[in-house]
Write an enzyme that holds these catalytic residues in place. Sequence first.
Site, PDB file in Angstrom:
ATOM      1  N   ASP A  11       0.865  -1.176   0.000  1.00  0.00           N
ATOM      2  CA  ASP A  11       0.000   0.000   0.000  1.00  0.00           C
ATOM      3  C   ASP A  11       0.908   1.234   0.000  1.00  0.00           C
ATOM      4  OD1 ASP A  11      -2.254   1.653   0.385  1.00  0.00           O
ATOM      5  OD2 ASP A  11      -1.816   1.730   2.512  1.00  0.00           O
ATOM      6  N   THR A  64      -2.992   5.219  -3.937  1.00  0.00           N
ATOM      7  CA  THR A  64      -1.916   5.971  -3.283  1.00  0.00           C
ATOM      8  C   THR A  64      -0.582   5.751  -3.982  1.00  0.00           C
ATOM      9  OG1 THR A  64      -1.803   4.133  -1.743  1.00  0.00           O
ATOM     10  CG2 THR A  64      -2.917   6.090  -0.992  1.00  0.00           C
ATOM     11  N   THR A  65      -0.405   4.564  -4.613  1.00  0.00           N
ATOM     12  CA  THR A  65       0.834   4.318  -5.358  1.00  0.00           C
ATOM     13  C   THR A  65       0.781   5.068  -6.685  1.00  0.00           C
ATOM     14  OG1 THR A  65       0.721   2.106  -4.425  1.00  0.00           O
ATOM     15  CG2 THR A  65       2.423   2.487  -6.031  1.00  0.00           C
TER      16      THR A  65
END
Length: 533
Positions: free
Chosen positions: A66, A99-100
Site C-alpha cells: 500500500d 496511493t501508489t
Amino acid sequence: MAPKANFVPVKPKGQAFKDKSKPADVRLSNIQAAKAVSDAIRTSLGPRGMDKMIQAGNGEVSITNDGATILKQMNVLHPAAKMLVELSRAQDVEAGDGTTSVVVIAGALLEACEKLLHKGIHPTAISDSFQRCANKAIEILTEMSTPIELTDRDTLIKSASTSLNSKVVSQQSSLLAPLAVDAVLNVTEPGKEGAVDLKNIKVIRSLGGTVEDTELIEGLVFTSRSAGTNAPKRIEKAKIGLIQFCISAPKTDMDHNVIVSDYAAMDRVLKEERAYILNIVKQIKKAGCNVLLVQKSILRDAVSDLAQHFLDKIKCLVVKDVEREDIEFVCKTLNCRPIASLDHFVAENLINADLVEEVPSGTSKFVKITGIQNPGRTVSIVCRGSNKLVLEEAARSLHDALCVVRCLVKKRAQIVGGGAPEIEMALQLAAYAQTVEGVDAYCFRAFADALEVIPSTLAENAGLNPIATVTELRNRHAQGEKTAGINVRKGAITDILAENVLQPLLVSISAISLSTETVRSILKIDDIVNTMG
C-alpha cells in the site's frame, strides 16, 4: 604603505544574486529527490506489483504494498521528497485508494518538467499549462465514466475487488469485497450519502484462523472477555446498561491517607465497603439489568472482586474496561447515552438486545451483542489472520476496499482500470495539443506522454515488454476501443470491462488533480532557505 581604499566591491543595483544557476540547481535537486521516491514505490503498482518489507527502528517488520503505508514509514529527509509522502497521504484521505498511482504520476510529471525546463521554458508557464492539462484530463475522465446506482450491488463489489487484487490478500477478494460493500451500505444514511463516516465501521483484528474467517457483525463486539468466573456466558433478551461510574469502594484523593489503628475500625471499614457495593448491585438488579458494560477507570478498579462476586450472584454478565474512545461508538450502536451516576440507573435508560454471548475466536474470546432493539448505523468487522503480518495487511486492504466503496457512494460513477483511462487521456490530450499554439503545445504533449507511465509500469511489473504493450494499447485506443487495457493475468491487451476491472471515478480524478498540484508547487520553488531553529 597606505591600503588602497578605492577597491571596495560595489554591488551593482538591480542584481538580486550573482549566482544565476542557483534556482535551476535547486529545482533540479528537488525534481531528482521526488523522482527517487517515486521510483522506489513504482515496483509495487498493480496486481503483479511487488511487496515491500519494512523494518522499523525497534525491529518490528511489516509487509505491505500500500503506497501510503510504505511512504509513511520511509525515512525521507529531502524536503521536496517529503511533499510526495504528503501527497500519498492526501490521496489516502481523499480517495483511500490509488496511493501508489498518484506518486508514480507525480514522478512522471516531474520528469516531463525537467525536459521542458531544459528546453528553456519558464517554470511558471509550465505550471500554468499543467493546470489546464489537469482540468482537460478530468473532463476526458468524466466523459469516459459510466454512472452507477447504489442498488446495483454487483457493480460495487467489482470495484472493491479490483482494489483488493493488487494487495497481498488478493486470493480472498471474493470474500472481502462483498463484506466491504455491505459494511458501507449499512452505515450510509439515505439522503446523506456524501457524509459516509468510516469511523462507524469498526475493524477489529483478531489473531488466529485465516483471512477467510473474517466476518461482518451487525451489532457490537468487545475484544475483552466477560469478567467473572461464575457469571452466565450467554443471555437472551438482555437488558444492557452502559455505566461510567465504578462499582468499587470509594477512595480518598491522591495524596490523602486513612490510617486505621484497631480491628474494630477495620471491621467497620470493610462492613461499610460491603454495604456500599451491595447498595449499587441492588440498584442494578432493581432496574432489571443483566448485562453491564463498564468504562475503564484510571484511578481505581472499575469492578472490585467483591462487586464481581455480587454481580455473579444476580446473574449479570459484566464487560469491564471499555476504552474511553470506544464509548462514542458503543453509544452510537446501542442508540443510548452512558449512565454517569447511580441515580440515573433506572429501567428507562437500559437497552434491549436479543442476544449477548461470549464467543471463542482464535486465541481469545469476544463478547458479541446482536439483535439490538433500535440500533444505530454502525457495523463491526472482525478481521482474522494466521499471523500478525497477514492480519495487519488484511486490515489495511479492507480499509482500502471500504474507501473505494465510499468513493462510489460519494460520486456515483466508475471507469475501467488496467491503464485504459490513462492511455485514453494521453491520446486525447496529444490530439488537443495539436490545436493549441506556443508553449502550451509543448506542455500538453509532455503531460500526455507522462500519463503513459501507469500502463507502462503495469506492463513492466507483470513481466511484459513495456514499449510493445503501450504501443499496442495506444493503437487499440486510436481505433476507438476505449475500454482496452492491460490484462495482467493473461499477459495481453483485452477488453478490460469484460474482465470486471473497474475503479471509482473519484480515485482517478483526485490522483490527477493532487499530483498536478504537488508538481506545480515543486516547480515554483527556486530556493531552499534553512532557518535557525
